[in-house]
Design an enzyme around this catalytic site. Structure first.
Site, short mmCIF file in Angstrom:
data_model
loop_
_atom_site.label_atom_id
_atom_site.label_comp_id
_atom_site.label_asym_id
_atom_site.label_seq_id
_atom_site.Cartn_x
_atom_site.Cartn_y
_atom_site.Cartn_z
N LEU A 147 0.81 -1.22 0.00
CA LEU A 147 0.00 0.00 0.00
C LEU A 147 0.84 1.27 0.00
CD1 LEU A 147 -3.09 0.41 -0.13
CD2 LEU A 147 -2.43 -1.92 0.36
N CYS A 148 2.05 1.21 0.56
CA CYS A 148 2.92 2.39 0.54
C CYS A 148 3.28 2.77 -0.89
CB CYS A 148 4.21 2.12 1.35
SG CYS A 148 3.93 2.00 3.12
N ASP A 149 3.82 1.81 -1.62
CA ASP A 149 4.22 2.02 -3.01
C ASP A 149 3.01 2.39 -3.86
OD1 ASP A 149 6.01 2.08 -5.14
OD2 ASP A 149 6.74 0.05 -4.83
N TYR A 152 1.93 5.92 -3.14
CA TYR A 152 2.91 6.86 -3.68
C TYR A 152 2.75 7.01 -5.19
CZ TYR A 152 7.51 9.20 -3.91
OH TYR A 152 8.54 10.10 -4.08
#
Length: 208
Positions: A147-149, A152
């Site tokens: 979910l971070c990538d 982003y």
């Protein structure tokens, strides 16, 4: 008329072993600290859900019209505050908090494989590390294909590169929430200064 810049900073809700998500705790501390009188700061907690991110990200950009959006996430492997240079479109195979995963395994159908931030993270890293902050900062080019990538990439896509992602370690490993907030404040102010000097370069620096 308000001449202040607007910055949106997000953290994530708990997931997996991160029953307290250091990213959202740090962002709440940053909200208390503020970014200075010249900057309007808006914070938001992002669900660890692919579909929620698809809905939330465009509205954050549209509602606040920010100069910069900074997403903060936690990494169990991190021992430094880590600046991510780019987001990736493909390779999303891990289930989210709703046990959902995109069928296409990607963020934006037909989008570029990788989008780079317009911010030179190496330069920001060097400047913050030389400022005597007491928090170590590093740079990465792989935000992890979760979910971070995903968040982003979506933000870089919608905001035409005017986004940043910062990974923080879990709380007290080794930094407190206050330490992380001070680091985020220094990093974000440095990013804004860098963007002011780079205004001629507003296009996405992704690979053709």
């Amino acid at each position: 008329m308000d001449q202040r810049k607007t910055v949106v900073v997000t953290g994530f809700e708990p997931f997996g072993e991160h029953t307290v998500n250091a990213s959202w705790v740090a962002v709440q501390e940053l909200e208390k600290l503020g970014l200075g009188d010249d900057i309007n700061l808006h914070v938001a907690e992002v669900p660890v859900e692919y579909q929620a991110v698809q809905n939330l990200l465009p509205s954050l950009w549209k509602d606040h019209l920010p100069q910069l959006v900074v997403h903060v996430g936690v990494s169990g492997m991190a021992t430094t505050v880590t600046l991510e240079q780019c987001g990736h479109n493909q390779g999303y195979m891990r289930m989210d908090n709703c046990m959902f995963c995109p069928v296409s395994r990607c963020c934006v159908d037909g989008g570029p494989d990788c989008i780079h931030s317009v911010i030179d993270m190496d330069m920001v890293c060097k400047r913050v590390n030389s400022s005597g902050l007491g928090v170590s900062v590093s740079v990465s080019k792989d935000a992890g294909r979760y979910l971070c990538d995903y968040t982003y990439y979506m933000s870089l896509f919608v905001g035409e590169g005017r986004s940043a992602f910062v990974h923080v370690p879990p709380l007290d490993k080794p930094y407190s929430a206050e330490d992380l907030a001070r680091a985020l404040r220094a990093i974000i102010r440095e990013m804004l200064e860098h963007m002011e000097t780079q205004q001629t370069n507003t296009h996405c620096l992704h690979n053709p």
